[in-house]
Design a protein around this motif. Structure first.
Motif, PDB file in Angstrom:
ATOM      1  N   ARG A   1       1.878  -2.507  -6.758  1.00 12.21           N
ATOM      2  CA  ARG A   1       0.852  -1.129  -6.356  1.00 12.21           C
ATOM      3  C   ARG A   1      -0.439  -2.070  -4.987  1.00 12.21           C
ATOM      4  O   ARG A   1      -1.170  -2.095  -5.207  1.00 12.21           O
ATOM      5  CB  ARG A   1      -0.364  -0.720  -7.462  1.00 12.21           C
ATOM      6  CG  ARG A   1       1.081   0.729  -7.903  1.00 12.21           C
ATOM      7  CD  ARG A   1       0.013   1.260  -9.124  1.00 12.21           C
ATOM      8  NE  ARG A   1      -0.843   2.033  -8.558  1.00 12.21           N
ATOM      9  CZ  ARG A   1       0.143   2.890  -8.113  1.00 12.21           C
ATOM     10  NH1 ARG A   1       1.354   3.549  -8.389  1.00 12.21           N
ATOM     11  NH2 ARG A   1      -0.671   3.880  -7.236  1.00 12.21           N
ATOM     12  N   ILE A   2       0.381  -3.331  -4.360  1.00 12.28           N
ATOM     13  CA  ILE A   2      -0.790  -3.635  -3.158  1.00 12.28           C
ATOM     14  C   ILE A   2      -0.171  -2.699  -1.867  1.00 12.28           C
ATOM     15  O   ILE A   2       0.820  -2.381  -1.876  1.00 12.28           O
ATOM     16  CB  ILE A   2      -0.345  -4.840  -2.659  1.00 12.28           C
ATOM     17  CG1 ILE A   2       1.759  -4.638  -2.657  1.00 12.28           C
ATOM     18  CG2 ILE A   2       0.275  -6.366  -4.541  1.00 12.28           C
ATOM     19  CD1 ILE A   2       2.067  -6.243  -2.041  1.00 12.28           C
ATOM     20  N   PRO A   3      -0.805  -2.446  -0.778  1.00 12.67           N
ATOM     21  CA  PRO A   3      -1.219  -2.414   0.178  1.00 12.67           C
ATOM     22  C   PRO A   3      -0.305  -2.809   1.286  1.00 12.67           C
ATOM     23  O   PRO A   3       0.393  -2.370   2.387  1.00 12.67           O
ATOM     24  CB  PRO A   3      -2.694  -2.007   1.274  1.00 12.67           C
ATOM     25  CG  PRO A   3      -3.097  -2.385   0.070  1.00 12.67           C
ATOM     26  CD  PRO A   3      -2.088  -3.325  -1.303  1.00 12.67           C
ATOM     27  N   GLN A   4      -0.107  -3.925   1.418  1.00 13.55           N
ATOM     28  CA  GLN A   4       0.599  -4.819   1.780  1.00 13.55           C
ATOM     29  C   GLN A   4       2.129  -4.962   1.995  1.00 13.55           C
ATOM     30  O   GLN A   4       2.590  -4.531   1.343  1.00 13.55           O
ATOM     31  CB  GLN A   4       0.425  -6.563   2.224  1.00 13.55           C
ATOM     32  CG  GLN A   4      -0.917  -7.021   1.817  1.00 13.55           C
ATOM     33  CD  GLN A   4      -1.679  -6.711   0.760  1.00 13.55           C
ATOM     34  OE1 GLN A   4      -0.944  -6.254  -0.514  1.00 13.55           O
ATOM     35  NE2 GLN A   4      -3.039  -7.072   0.238  1.00 13.55           N
ATOM     36  N   THR A   5       2.655  -5.217   2.861  1.00 16.48           N
ATOM     37  CA  THR A   5       4.334  -5.357   3.399  1.00 16.48           C
ATOM     38  C   THR A   5       5.223  -6.635   3.279  1.00 16.48           C
ATOM     39  O   THR A   5       6.029  -6.372   3.386  1.00 16.48           O
ATOM     40  CB  THR A   5       4.650  -4.574   4.336  1.00 16.48           C
ATOM     41  OG1 THR A   5       4.283  -5.283   5.402  1.00 16.48           O
ATOM     42  CG2 THR A   5       4.538  -3.291   4.389  1.00 16.48           C
TER      43      THR A   5
END
Length: 201
Positions: A56-60
């Motif tokens: 659940r990370i926002p980075q791509t």
């Protein structure tokens, strides 16, 4: 249960340079809310999906954790998008083996000494070697005139002599490393050209 309304990440690829590897992908566009991503890995030897410090990370993108930074392991990855309780389907990568699939950068040129007929170069590999690593270095060199006729020298040592040169003449060179790995040879990128003048005898 994956939702057909949340698209899966696209352009999923493993980027690996000098044995530093990460998984990256394009952001999933949504009209409201912020999409988070989860990445799992499994190895060829132990085919069970594990979390990878990227839940659940926002980075791509997601760097490989230390426990799978093994150069000869076969690694499989998967990533999905998550929006609230909704998840996309998983996107899987093909098998990745760092010693076969990484990109090697150019060697570093540490020092150049000139005599009247030679240039002496000291180079180091582009990454920290492990015991037993075998490298071959290729030096391409040319006289800095209108002609760009390249000559090539090869050696297993990190100290080079480019000999039989004209005195007081500007020569340019570029260095490349070949890493002899278990899966065949990896040819690295060439270094940016560097120019040095030979001495006067």
């Amino acid at each position: 249960e994956p939702s057909p309304h949340l698209p899966a990440p696209e352009d999923v690829e493993i980027y690996s340079f000098n044995f530093h590897s990460l998984l990256r992908w394009s952001p999933v566009p949504v009209e409201t809310g912020s999409v988070l991503y989860t990445v799992h890995y499994k190895t060829g030897a132990f085919p069970v999906w594990n979390e990878m410090n990227c839940t659940r990370i926002p980075q791509t993108q997601c760097g490989f954790p230390l426990e799978i930074q093994k150069r000869r392991w076969t690694i499989f990855l998967r990533v999905r998008a998550e929006l609230g309780q909704v998840t996309s389907g998983w996107v899987h990568t093909g098998p990745f083996v760092a010693e076969r699939d990484t990109t090697l950068g150019p060697p570093k040129v540490k020092r150049v000494n000139a005599s009247s007929d030679s240039l002496f170069l000291s180079v180091t590999p582009p990454f920290t070697p492990e015991p037993g690593d075998v490298f071959q270095y290729r030096v391409f060199y040319w006289e800095n005139t209108t002609s760009t006729t390249e000559k090539k020298e090869e050696a297993h040592k990190t100290l080079f002599q480019i000999g039989k040169l004209k005195e007081s003449t500007l020569y340019c060179f570029s260095v490349q490393v070949e890493f002899e790995g278990a899966f065949g040879d990896l040819l690295g990128e060439r270094s940016a050209p560097e120019c040095h003048r030979t001495a006067i005898s």
